[in-house]
Design a protein around this motif. Structure first.
Motif, mmCIF file in Angstrom:
data_model
loop_
_atom_site.group_PDB
_atom_site.id
_atom_site.type_symbol
_atom_site.label_atom_id
_atom_site.label_comp_id
_atom_site.label_asym_id
_atom_site.label_seq_id
_atom_site.Cartn_x
_atom_site.Cartn_y
_atom_site.Cartn_z
ATOM 1 N N LEU A 137 1.009 -43.509 -27.432
ATOM 2 C CA LEU A 137 -0.188 -42.930 -26.822
ATOM 3 C C LEU A 137 -0.541 -41.542 -27.337
ATOM 4 O O LEU A 137 -1.685 -41.107 -27.184
ATOM 5 C CB LEU A 137 -0.036 -42.907 -25.302
ATOM 6 N N GLU A 157 -5.043 -44.290 -24.453
ATOM 7 C CA GLU A 157 -4.848 -44.229 -22.996
ATOM 8 C C GLU A 157 -5.799 -45.192 -22.287
ATOM 9 O O GLU A 157 -5.450 -45.792 -21.276
ATOM 10 C CB GLU A 157 -5.062 -42.801 -22.479
ATOM 11 N N ALA A 204 -4.271 -48.524 -22.270
ATOM 12 C CA ALA A 204 -3.232 -48.575 -21.231
ATOM 13 C C ALA A 204 -3.850 -48.711 -19.838
ATOM 14 O O ALA A 204 -3.372 -49.497 -19.010
ATOM 15 C CB ALA A 204 -2.355 -47.322 -21.307
ATOM 16 N N CYS A 237 -0.179 -47.022 -12.408
ATOM 17 C CA CYS A 237 -0.407 -46.891 -13.857
ATOM 18 C C CYS A 237 -1.892 -46.862 -14.187
ATOM 19 O O CYS A 237 -2.316 -46.112 -15.070
ATOM 20 C CB CYS A 237 0.290 -48.014 -14.608
ATOM 21 N N HIS A 247 -3.262 -43.585 -16.065
ATOM 22 C CA HIS A 247 -3.774 -43.665 -17.427
ATOM 23 C C HIS A 247 -5.296 -43.597 -17.481
ATOM 24 O O HIS A 247 -5.843 -43.165 -18.495
ATOM 25 C CB HIS A 247 -3.166 -44.869 -18.149
#
Length: 180
Positions: free
Chosen positions: A38, A50, A53, A65, A69
């Motif tokens: 990342l 990102e 993600a 998460c 992210h």
């Protein structure tokens, strides 16, 4: 409260940070992988990586998460959270490059199962200018975040609801990376 006693104050170490502190010998390589994927030198920006993600984490319904992210992507993209929200709501209509859209489609296929990554998806990404490294890393980011998401949710770690906490984490990540 997490399914296991992490031996920490979960409010100080929510989400993935708690389990990584619980088992630093496994946490360190996981953080190193996130740092390389990342934040390392790359033709895709850190914000774009990102965003991949965040997109996968949203598809996996991993709130910690996804929130983390999304904030990390927003802090590194000129369009901020508005773009992140648009991508997560409707990839086909989101104002991203066709290359990034094709890579996000690959990431979405990985989220379902690696076998859903077809030669057509890869060719579409290549047609839009994606390199083999970008395709490789998109698949690896998506696969890694499926693992990270399941790690966080499988242990039922604390997921803060205050967006400001994610924004503060984003500043720390942008300034110091994952290994700090």
């Amino acid at each position: 409260m997490a399914h296991i006693d992490l031996g920490i104050d979960e409010s100080q170490f929510p989400g993935i940070t708690g389990p990584m502190r619980f088992r630093p010998e496994t946490g360190k390589p996981l953080m190193e992988l996130a740092e390389v994927l990342l934040r390392g030198p790359h033709s895709l920006t850190a914000g774009e990586r990102e965003l991949i993600a965040a997109y996968v984490s949203g598809l996996n319904e991993c709130n910690f998460c996804c929130n983390s992210h999304s904030a990390f992507a927003a802090a590194q993209l000129d369009e901020g959270m508005a773009l992140v929200d648009q991508v997560r709501a409707n990839l086909d209509e989101a104002p991203v490059s066709e290359k990034l859209r094709a890579l996000l489609r690959i990431a979405g296929a990985v989220q379902e199962t690696g076998r859903k990554v077809t030669s057509e998806l890869v060719e579409a990404a290549r047609t839009e200018g994606a390199t083999d490294v970008e395709i490789h890393d998109t698949v690896l980011i998506a696969a890694a975040f499926c693992m990270y998401n399941r790690y966080v949710d499988g242990l039922a770690t604390l997921t803060p609801t205050d967006p400001e906490l994610y924004a503060q984490s984003a500043q720390r990540i942008v300034e110091h990376g994952y290994m700090s």
